[in-house]
Design a protein around this motif. Structure first.
Motif, short mmCIF file in Angstrom:
data_model
loop_
_atom_site.label_atom_id
_atom_site.label_comp_id
_atom_site.label_asym_id
_atom_site.label_seq_id
_atom_site.Cartn_x
_atom_site.Cartn_y
_atom_site.Cartn_z
N ALA A 70 16.73 -18.53 -20.69
CA ALA A 70 17.49 -17.47 -20.61
C ALA A 70 17.09 -16.23 -21.27
N ILE A 71 15.94 -16.41 -22.31
CA ILE A 71 15.58 -15.16 -22.86
C ILE A 71 14.41 -14.56 -21.69
N THR A 72 13.73 -15.67 -21.06
CA THR A 72 12.82 -14.84 -20.09
C THR A 72 13.69 -14.30 -19.09
N ALA A 73 14.81 -14.80 -18.68
CA ALA A 73 15.64 -14.09 -17.54
C ALA A 73 16.18 -12.66 -17.97
N GLU A 74 16.74 -12.80 -19.26
CA GLU A 74 17.32 -11.41 -19.92
C GLU A 74 15.92 -10.36 -19.85
N GLY B 98 12.31 -5.43 -15.61
CA GLY B 98 12.05 -5.67 -14.20
C GLY B 98 10.47 -6.17 -14.12
N ILE B 99 10.11 -6.62 -15.15
CA ILE B 99 8.87 -7.56 -15.27
C ILE B 99 8.90 -8.75 -14.45
N THR B 100 7.92 -9.03 -13.74
CA THR B 100 7.63 -10.30 -12.67
C THR B 100 6.58 -10.99 -13.29
N GLU B 101 6.21 -12.18 -12.74
CA GLU B 101 5.02 -12.63 -12.85
C GLU B 101 4.01 -11.90 -12.01
N SER C 260 2.21 -13.35 -19.73
CA SER C 260 3.47 -13.98 -19.35
C SER C 260 4.17 -14.30 -20.75
N SER C 261 3.40 -15.10 -21.60
CA SER C 261 4.02 -15.34 -22.79
C SER C 261 4.46 -14.41 -23.78
N VAL C 262 3.46 -13.21 -23.72
CA VAL C 262 3.76 -11.95 -24.65
C VAL C 262 4.95 -11.28 -24.07
N ALA C 263 5.14 -10.88 -22.81
CA ALA C 263 6.16 -10.10 -22.16
C ALA C 263 7.30 -10.56 -21.85
N LEU C 264 7.13 -12.09 -21.37
CA LEU C 264 8.40 -12.64 -21.02
C LEU C 264 8.64 -13.69 -21.71
#
Length: 153
Positions: free
Chosen positions: A9-13, A19-22, A65-69
């Motif tokens: 849920a946090i990642t999706a928010e 607008g960040i994606t993998e 990915s861990s830091v940003a998302l």
């Protein structure tokens, strides 16, 4: 809600808000390290330690990915890896300059701001940690410097 569900849920928010994606992370990491590998200040530090860039880039994609998302993909110890490096404030400033330029070029404004804020925190934390490892306690605003021979000033 489980921990995994909460993380999702946090990642999706974050993704929705920034607008960040993998795929964007991968493009940023690869674009940034292409700059690093051409840079006269940073390239020698990396070239002395990295011979196979693909595993490093894969690890850096997981890290960002861990830091940003907040995905939890990265499982490493950045301070342990950076502590022995012959770097100081000038290296961190150059790292940030290149990272910010790559983020500005490759990311939309909200994503850029998100990445840059985290990059600045990471650089400050690593600089403080490296200074501490050298027995120095930096005062607020003080920077970690080495002399020409690499000795701590």
């Amino acid at each position: 809600m489980t921990g995994a569900e909460r993380r999702e849920a946090i990642t999706a928010e974050i993704m929705e808000r920034t607008g960040i994606t993998e795929a964007m992370i991968e493009e940023l990491v690869h674009g940034f390290y292409a700059r690093v590998r051409r840079d006269t200040v940073l390239a020698p530090v990396f070239e002395a330690r990295i011979t196979d860039w693909e595993p490093h880039l894969k690890q850096m994609c997981a890290f960002w990915s861990s830091v940003a998302l907040m995905t939890g993909r990265y499982h490493g110890t950045p301070m342990v890896k950076h502590a022995p490096l012959p770097v100081d404030a000038g290296h961190f400033d150059r790292w940030l300059e290149l990272f910010e330029a790559a983020a500005r070029e490759l990311c939309p404004p909200k994503a850029e701001a998100h990445f840059v804020e985290r990059a600045r925190r990471i650089a400050a934390s690593l600089e403080l940690g490296i200074a501490g490892g050298q027995g120095l306690m930096l005062a607020p605003g003080e920077r970690f410097r080495r002399n020409e021979t690499g000795a701590v000033q």
